[in-house]
Motif scaffolding. Structure first.
Motif, PDB file in Angstrom:
ATOM      1  N   GLY A 134       0.790  -1.222   0.000  1.00  0.00           N
ATOM      2  CA  GLY A 134       0.000   0.000   0.000  1.00  0.00           C
ATOM      3  C   GLY A 134       0.817   1.263   0.000  1.00  0.00           C
ATOM      4  O   GLY A 134       0.321   2.330  -0.374  1.00  0.00           O
ATOM      5  N   SER A 135       2.062   1.183   0.446  1.00  0.00           N
ATOM      6  CA  SER A 135       2.944   2.347   0.346  1.00  0.00           C
ATOM      7  C   SER A 135       3.383   2.498  -1.106  1.00  0.00           C
ATOM      8  O   SER A 135       3.142   1.633  -1.937  1.00  0.00           O
ATOM      9  N   TRP A 136       4.046   3.612  -1.429  1.00  0.00           N
ATOM     10  CA  TRP A 136       4.451   3.808  -2.825  1.00  0.00           C
ATOM     11  C   TRP A 136       5.587   4.836  -2.883  1.00  0.00           C
ATOM     12  O   TRP A 136       5.372   6.034  -2.996  1.00  0.00           O
ATOM     13  N   THR A 137       6.795   4.342  -2.802  1.00  0.00           N
ATOM     14  CA  THR A 137       7.988   5.188  -2.737  1.00  0.00           C
ATOM     15  C   THR A 137       8.093   6.129  -3.922  1.00  0.00           C
ATOM     16  O   THR A 137       8.533   7.282  -3.775  1.00  0.00           O
ATOM     17  N   TRP A 138       7.689   5.654  -5.102  1.00  0.00           N
ATOM     18  CA  TRP A 138       7.832   6.461  -6.318  1.00  0.00           C
ATOM     19  C   TRP A 138       7.062   7.779  -6.238  1.00  0.00           C
ATOM     20  O   TRP A 138       7.359   8.710  -6.974  1.00  0.00           O
ATOM     21  N   ALA A 139       6.070   7.856  -5.368  1.00  0.00           N
ATOM     22  CA  ALA A 139       5.221   9.053  -5.282  1.00  0.00           C
ATOM     23  C   ALA A 139       5.653  10.014  -4.180  1.00  0.00           C
ATOM     24  O   ALA A 139       4.959  10.997  -3.921  1.00  0.00           O
ATOM     25  N   GLY A 140       6.775   9.729  -3.528  1.00  0.00           N
ATOM     26  CA  GLY A 140       7.288  10.645  -2.528  1.00  0.00           C
ATOM     27  C   GLY A 140       6.729  10.402  -1.146  1.00  0.00           C
ATOM     28  O   GLY A 140       5.813   9.593  -0.943  1.00  0.00           O
ATOM     29  N   PRO A 141       7.250  11.120  -0.163  1.00  0.00           N
ATOM     30  CA  PRO A 141       6.904  10.854   1.233  1.00  0.00           C
ATOM     31  C   PRO A 141       5.566  11.418   1.694  1.00  0.00           C
ATOM     32  O   PRO A 141       5.078  11.052   2.757  1.00  0.00           O
ATOM     33  N   SER A 142       4.976  12.334   0.921  1.00  0.00           N
ATOM     34  CA  SER A 142       3.772  13.015   1.413  1.00  0.00           C
ATOM     35  C   SER A 142       2.611  12.951   0.429  1.00  0.00           C
ATOM     36  O   SER A 142       1.754  13.830   0.423  1.00  0.00           O
ATOM     37  N   TRP A 143       2.548  11.880  -0.388  1.00  0.00           N
ATOM     38  CA  TRP A 143       1.512  11.833  -1.418  1.00  0.00           C
ATOM     39  C   TRP A 143       0.108  11.798  -0.834  1.00  0.00           C
ATOM     40  O   TRP A 143      -0.830  12.329  -1.442  1.00  0.00           O
ATOM     41  N   GLU A 144      -0.052  11.213   0.343  1.00  0.00           N
ATOM     42  CA  GLU A 144      -1.395  11.113   0.910  1.00  0.00           C
ATOM     43  C   GLU A 144      -1.989  12.484   1.232  1.00  0.00           C
ATOM     44  O   GLU A 144      -3.211  12.655   1.223  1.00  0.00           O
ATOM     45  N   ALA A 145      -1.142  13.469   1.475  1.00  0.00           N
ATOM     46  CA  ALA A 145      -1.631  14.817   1.751  1.00  0.00           C
ATOM     47  C   ALA A 145      -2.236  15.477   0.519  1.00  0.00           C
ATOM     48  O   ALA A 145      -2.935  16.485   0.636  1.00  0.00           O
ATOM     49  N   HIS A 146      -1.978  14.905  -0.655  1.00  0.00           N
ATOM     50  CA  HIS A 146      -2.475  15.470  -1.918  1.00  0.00           C
ATOM     51  C   HIS A 146      -3.744  14.762  -2.400  1.00  0.00           C
ATOM     52  O   HIS A 146      -4.215  15.044  -3.500  1.00  0.00           O
ATOM     53  N   ARG A 147      -4.295  13.874  -1.582  1.00  0.00           N
ATOM     54  CA  ARG A 147      -5.505  13.154  -1.994  1.00  0.00           C
ATOM     55  C   ARG A 147      -6.712  14.075  -1.868  1.00  0.00           C
ATOM     56  O   ARG A 147      -7.173  14.374  -0.775  1.00  0.00           O
TER      57      ARG A 147
END
Length: 220
Positions: A134-147
């Protein structure tokens, strides 16, 4: 578990295409991955639900992405990236079916394998196993904040143009990678990813289409 997690497009003008995607689908950039410099590219990623739309553009001559731009005479689809939880088993199965690996990366938080497009057909496919799932390194450390999903909430699948639709569909099935993908007759631009289906937040907008970056985006 095996699911489509990211779709990559290739464009001559990165900023113009990303701007159009963000404006049309209410997206925002979550990350610019410095790691793609290894491939002579720069990029931008946008989050849709917990999946990702990426645009790459060459920064130097002689790149795979640049050759694809020339071959297909313009912007278009580049990669379909799948998440799995059984990478080693899947790679053993692919090796039994003569699929070559053109790039392998093993990092503490993710492992990835790019499959040779000639051995698969239609697209550059990557199979990646994140740690944890469920994690995704390719999208950076804070991608969930952009949902933020005002227009679309997920990527339903891709459409791949094929010279021989039945043969390509059979090959993807044989390799056990035929998830979230449809096949259609290739047009004059040749084989490749030609369509992306996005899940509409507002269900009344289903059926809308938008042509961006040589791709037909359809709201479903």
């Amino acid at each position: 578990m095996f699911r489509l997690r990211q779709v990559a497009l290739v464009a001559h003008d990165l900023d113009a295409v990303v701007g159009q995607l963000c404006e049309t689908f209410g997206l925002s950039i979550c990350f610019h991955d410095p790691g793609v410099a290894e491939f002579g590219l720069h990029n931008a990623l946008m989050v849709i639900g917990d999946q990702f739309l990426e645009v790459v553009s060459p920064t130097e001559d002689g790149t795979t992405a640049g050759r694809l731009l020339e071959k297909r005479q313009g912007d278009g689809g580049y990669m379909a990236i799948y998440e799995c939880d059984d990478l080693d088993d899947r790679m053993a199965h692919l090796a039994e079916h003569d699929v070559r690996v053109v790039w392998a990366g093993d990092f503490p938080t993710i492992r990835g394998r790019h499959l040779h497009p000639r051995d698969v057909g239609g697209a550059l496919v990557s199979i990646d196993q994140p740690v944890p799932n469920g994690s995704w390194t390719w999208a950076g450390p804070s991608w969930e904040a952009h949902r933020d999903d005002p227009v679309v909430v997920g990527i339903a699948g891709v459409t791949v143009g094929a010279a021989d639709v039945a043969a390509m569909a059979s090959r993807w099935s044989e390799l056990d990678i035929d998830r979230a993908v449809d096949f259609a007759q290739a047009g004059e631009r040749g084989e490749g990813i030609d369509g992306v289906d996005l899940v509409a937040t507002d269900r009344s907008r289903r059926g809308e289409t938008h042509d961006i970056c040589g791709i037909t985006f359809r709201l479903v």
